[in-house]
Design an enzyme around this catalytic site. Structure first.
Site, PDB file in Angstrom:
ATOM      1  N   GLU A 152       0.843  -1.189   0.000  1.00 46.60           N
ATOM      2  CA  GLU A 152       0.000   0.000   0.000  1.00 46.60           C
ATOM      3  C   GLU A 152       0.887   1.251   0.000  1.00 46.60           C
ATOM      4  O   GLU A 152       1.963   1.260   0.603  1.00 46.60           O
ATOM      5  CB  GLU A 152      -0.891  -0.006   1.237  1.00 46.60           C
ATOM      6  CG  GLU A 152      -1.903   1.119   1.289  1.00 46.60           C
ATOM      7  CD  GLU A 152      -2.780   1.068   2.529  1.00 46.60           C
ATOM      8  OE1 GLU A 152      -3.907   1.563   2.468  1.00 46.60           O
ATOM      9  OE2 GLU A 152      -2.320   0.531   3.568  1.00 46.60           O
ATOM     10  N   LYS A 206     -10.131   0.648  -1.909  1.00 46.36           N
ATOM     11  CA  LYS A 206     -10.168   0.245  -0.501  1.00 46.36           C
ATOM     12  C   LYS A 206     -11.499   0.625   0.140  1.00 46.36           C
ATOM     13  O   LYS A 206     -11.924   1.786   0.099  1.00 46.36           O
ATOM     14  CB  LYS A 206      -9.008   0.913   0.243  1.00 46.36           C
ATOM     15  CG  LYS A 206      -8.849   0.491   1.692  1.00 46.36           C
ATOM     16  CD  LYS A 206      -7.629   1.175   2.297  1.00 46.36           C
ATOM     17  CE  LYS A 206      -7.369   0.761   3.728  1.00 46.36           C
ATOM     18  NZ  LYS A 206      -6.166   1.424   4.278  1.00 46.36           N
ATOM     19  N   CYS A 261      -4.915  -3.583   3.474  1.00 46.11           N
ATOM     20  CA  CYS A 261      -4.571  -3.159   4.819  1.00 46.11           C
ATOM     21  C   CYS A 261      -5.700  -3.325   5.832  1.00 46.11           C
ATOM     22  O   CYS A 261      -5.990  -4.430   6.274  1.00 46.11           O
ATOM     23  CB  CYS A 261      -4.057  -1.720   4.779  1.00 46.11           C
ATOM     24  SG  CYS A 261      -3.091  -1.230   6.233  1.00 46.11           S
TER      25      CYS A 261
END
Length: 267
Positions: free
Chosen positions: A43, A116, A156
């Site tokens: 990321e 995301k 993440c």
């Protein structure tokens, strides 16, 4: 699923996009040299700014831009599938971006985009993070059919939300670019990765930022590859580097056969 070699690429990215792309190019070349069919960048691989707002200045329109052109060229040059960490893509308005993970096939074609969904928020008094201030959340999971199996992408903080992985159905490999903080990573990173691999009976290729950045932020690193039984196949603890492993189709098939938990689901 077909047996393949996968590589999780770890970086300690800086505020300088050009510098980060040079570093990423060298690591991708090393991964390809080791026989990787699939490589996953972390990321924010292209920029970890002094301030969270720095990424707004380098945001790209989807389909064109320096960072996206770099990823396409690297995938094509090395003939591997490349999960491009995350790229700041322009969102409506000038105050936020989409934190998007783009998947490129071995000819350099972008075949998937995942924005995301879950945005990190944390405040323990000494550390404060609020991704929603500069990032607009996505809303659609991504799973792709590839020559080596079904590939899912999460990013993440998504790791903490098992329902995302469940709603995607049966997936052979999850790619997870991340930039876990040292505080949360030390406590939760490995156990969450192993849990997602075990409960979904899949491989997890997790690529992290891993070190102290120019802003003073410290990321946990420990990029790793986990098998469907929850065993860590490869690990790179700190600093730039690679975690590579062979993902064996026979291992995936055996776990799902001897413990058919996915077939036993009732909810």
């Amino acid at each position: 699923m077909k047996t393949l070699t996968a590589t999780a690429i770890q970086m300690v990215s800086t505020p300088d996009v050009a510098d980060n792309l040079r570093t990423a190019a060298g690591l991708i070349e090393r991964a390809a040299g080791a026989g990787a069919t699939l490589a996953v960048l972390p990321e924010y691989f292209a920029i970890m700014g002094q301030r969270d707002t720095d990424k707004l200045a380098v945001a790209e329109a989807f389909g064109r831009g320096l960072i996206q052109d770099f990823l396409a060229a690297q995938a094509d040059r090395h003939g591997l599938w490349l999960v491009g960490g995350t790229v700041p893509l322009a969102a409506p308005g000038a105050t936020r971006v989409r934190n998007a993970s783009l998947v490129f096939d071995s000819t350099g074609i972008c075949v998937g985009r995942y924005d995301k969904i879950h945005l990190f928020g944390f405040d323990n008094g000494s550390e404060h993070y609020a991704e929603a201030d500069t990032i607009e959340a996505g809303n659609t999971p991504l799973v792709l059919d590839t020559p080596f199996g079904r590939l899912g992408v999460a990013v993440c903080y998504d790791l903490r939300f098992p329902e995302l992985f469940r709603t995607a159905g049966e997936v052979d490999i999850w790619a997870l670019p991340a930039a876990f903080t040292a505080t949360t990573g030390r406590a939760h990173w490995e156990v969450l990765l192993r849990a997602r691999a075990i409960e979904n009976q899949c491989f997890v290729v997790a690529s992290a930022q891993g070190g102290v950045h120019q802003s003073g932020r410290e990321t946990w690193g420990h990029s790793m590859i986990v098998d469907p039984w929850g065993q860590v196949l490869a690990l790179h603890e700190a600093g730039p580097g690679l975690a590579s492993a062979e993902l064996k189709a026979s291992q995936l098939e055996r776990v799902r056969k001897v413990l058919p938990a996915l077939a036993h689901r009732r909810l």
